[in-house]
Design an enzyme around this catalytic site. Structure first.
Site, PDB file in Angstrom:
ATOM      1  N   HIS A 145       0.853  -1.185   0.000  1.00  0.00           N
ATOM      2  CA  HIS A 145       0.000   0.000   0.000  1.00  0.00           C
ATOM      3  C   HIS A 145       0.890   1.237   0.000  1.00  0.00           C
ATOM      4  O   HIS A 145       2.124   1.126  -0.007  1.00  0.00           O
ATOM      5  CB  HIS A 145      -0.969   0.006   1.191  1.00  0.00           C
ATOM      6  N   HIS A 147       1.284   3.916   2.166  1.00  0.00           N
ATOM      7  CA  HIS A 147       1.756   4.637   3.342  1.00  0.00           C
ATOM      8  C   HIS A 147       3.270   4.847   3.261  1.00  0.00           C
ATOM      9  O   HIS A 147       4.020   3.934   2.894  1.00  0.00           O
ATOM     10  CB  HIS A 147       1.421   3.861   4.613  1.00  0.00           C
ATOM     11  N   ASP A 172       5.743   4.977   5.346  1.00  0.00           N
ATOM     12  CA  ASP A 172       6.707   4.140   6.060  1.00  0.00           C
ATOM     13  C   ASP A 172       6.997   2.834   5.327  1.00  0.00           C
ATOM     14  O   ASP A 172       8.018   2.196   5.582  1.00  0.00           O
ATOM     15  CB  ASP A 172       6.243   3.856   7.499  1.00  0.00           C
ATOM     16  N   HIS A 173       6.143   2.459   4.372  1.00  0.00           N
ATOM     17  CA  HIS A 173       6.365   1.243   3.593  1.00  0.00           C
ATOM     18  C   HIS A 173       7.074   1.506   2.259  1.00  0.00           C
ATOM     19  O   HIS A 173       7.494   0.556   1.596  1.00  0.00           O
ATOM     20  CB  HIS A 173       5.028   0.554   3.316  1.00  0.00           C
ATOM     21  N   HIS A 178      -7.598  -1.958   5.592  1.00  0.00           N
ATOM     22  CA  HIS A 178      -6.776  -0.892   6.163  1.00  0.00           C
ATOM     23  C   HIS A 178      -7.419   0.467   5.910  1.00  0.00           C
ATOM     24  O   HIS A 178      -6.744   1.475   5.791  1.00  0.00           O
ATOM     25  CB  HIS A 178      -5.363  -0.949   5.564  1.00  0.00           C
ATOM     26  N   ASP A 182      -0.256  -3.798   6.009  1.00  0.00           N
ATOM     27  CA  ASP A 182      -1.008  -3.194   7.114  1.00  0.00           C
ATOM     28  C   ASP A 182      -2.487  -3.522   6.971  1.00  0.00           C
ATOM     29  O   ASP A 182      -3.079  -3.310   5.908  1.00  0.00           O
ATOM     30  CB  ASP A 182      -0.839  -1.674   7.112  1.00  0.00           C
ATOM     31  N   HIS A 238       6.026  -4.893  12.279  1.00  0.00           N
ATOM     32  CA  HIS A 238       5.335  -3.597  12.324  1.00  0.00           C
ATOM     33  C   HIS A 238       4.718  -3.425  13.707  1.00  0.00           C
ATOM     34  O   HIS A 238       3.525  -3.145  13.867  1.00  0.00           O
ATOM     35  CB  HIS A 238       4.260  -3.557  11.230  1.00  0.00           C
TER      36      HIS A 238
END
Length: 289
Positions: free
Chosen positions: A62, A64, A66-67, A155, A178, A239
């Protein structure tokens, strides 16, 4: 064993010493796939003895930050290290695919000067393979003896988040990305050898007034219920939210998953945790329950 799973990052958007951003490495013989590329991914790969050209597939769950924040570093370092063929990238259609297609746009000037100065024949490139997420597992990639399938996960309000399953000659691995605990993940992970799943101590977060985080992540107790019902052999937690800074805090994640009834092998992940896709013991310094 030929197939192993390694956590290249077990953190979240908030930095915690010793925990890089989210990422999971699957090695199957000479072939390797990276799922997500959080902060520090390239350094973690180097610490594992892997050069970026050895990554044969990057699978994104996805959009986000942080990924994805180390994705450009992975692509550019792969090119600097001498790999000029496009990197295959799997991405759900929508915001994640759009990000993947544009990830090198801000590096045009750097690429131009490195191309000229280093005599590189072509600029770095990605071969972005997109798919529409569905509520039932769908095959999205095949390479040699590895089949990759994906399913939409929960999510929300994030659009088009997915989990991936890798079926190899040694067994099956699911990486959740996530998500809340959901029926889609349970279906994808039924009977798998290894499930790498995000874990959130929602009681703690709600007590801290962080309901907006707890609302769209996987509660540890609910995760234990689901993993046991799905017949998962080894559950690897990653995570970790809130990020543990002591061994006692990490062990609490395991205690809560066990409270949900999970009876298989359980690993509270640390960066570099490595799990063979077999019945062999886990090889890492991670907390194993």
């Amino acid at each position: 064993m030929d197939t192993t799973v390694t956590l290249t990052g077990t953190g979240t958007p908030l930095p915690v010493p010793g925990r890089a951003g989210p990422g999971t490495l699957l090695r199957c013989g000479e072939w390797a796939a990276q799922v997500d590329a959080g902060r520090g991914t390239v350094l973690r790969l180097a610490e594992l003895g892997l050069r970026c050209p050895q990554i044969g597939l990057l699978a994104l769950t996805h959009y986000h930050s942080d990924h994805l924040v180390d994705m450009a570093d992975l692509v550019l370092t792969r090119w600097v290290q001498g790999e000029f063929d496009p990197l295959p990238v799997l991405a759900p259609e929508g915001p994640t695919a759009r990000f993947a297609r544009r990830v090198l746009d801000n590096w045009e000037d750097d690429i131009a000067v490195r191309s000229h100065h280093g005599g590189r024949p072509t600029p770095p490139a990605l071969d972005v393979r997109t798919f529409t997420p569905t509520e039932t597992p769908t095959t999205v990639w095949r390479s040699g003896t590895v089949d990759v399938s994906a399913v939409a996960v929960r999510h929300e309000p994030v659009e088009d988040a997915v989990a991936y399953r890798f079926d190899t000659s040694d067994g099956a691995v699911v990486v959740s990305g996530d998500t809340r605990v959901c029926a889609e993940i349970e279906q994808l992970a039924r009977g798998v050898d290894v499930l790498v799943h995000e874990a959130c101590r929602t009681e703690v977060l709600r007590a801290r007034g962080k309901d907006f985080i707890a609302d769209y992540h996987a509660d540890t107790v609910e995760l234990g219920v689901m993993a046991e019902r799905a017949g998962v052999a080894t559950l690897v937690l990653t995570h970790l939210e809130p990020g543990p800074t002591t061994g006692d805090e990490a062990n609490t994640f395991a205690e809560e998953v066990r409270r949900g009834g999970f009876s298989g092998q359980l690993v509270v992940g640390e960066d570099h945790t490595t799990v063979p896709v077999s019945s062999e013991p886990v090889s890492s310094t991670a907390a194993v329950d």
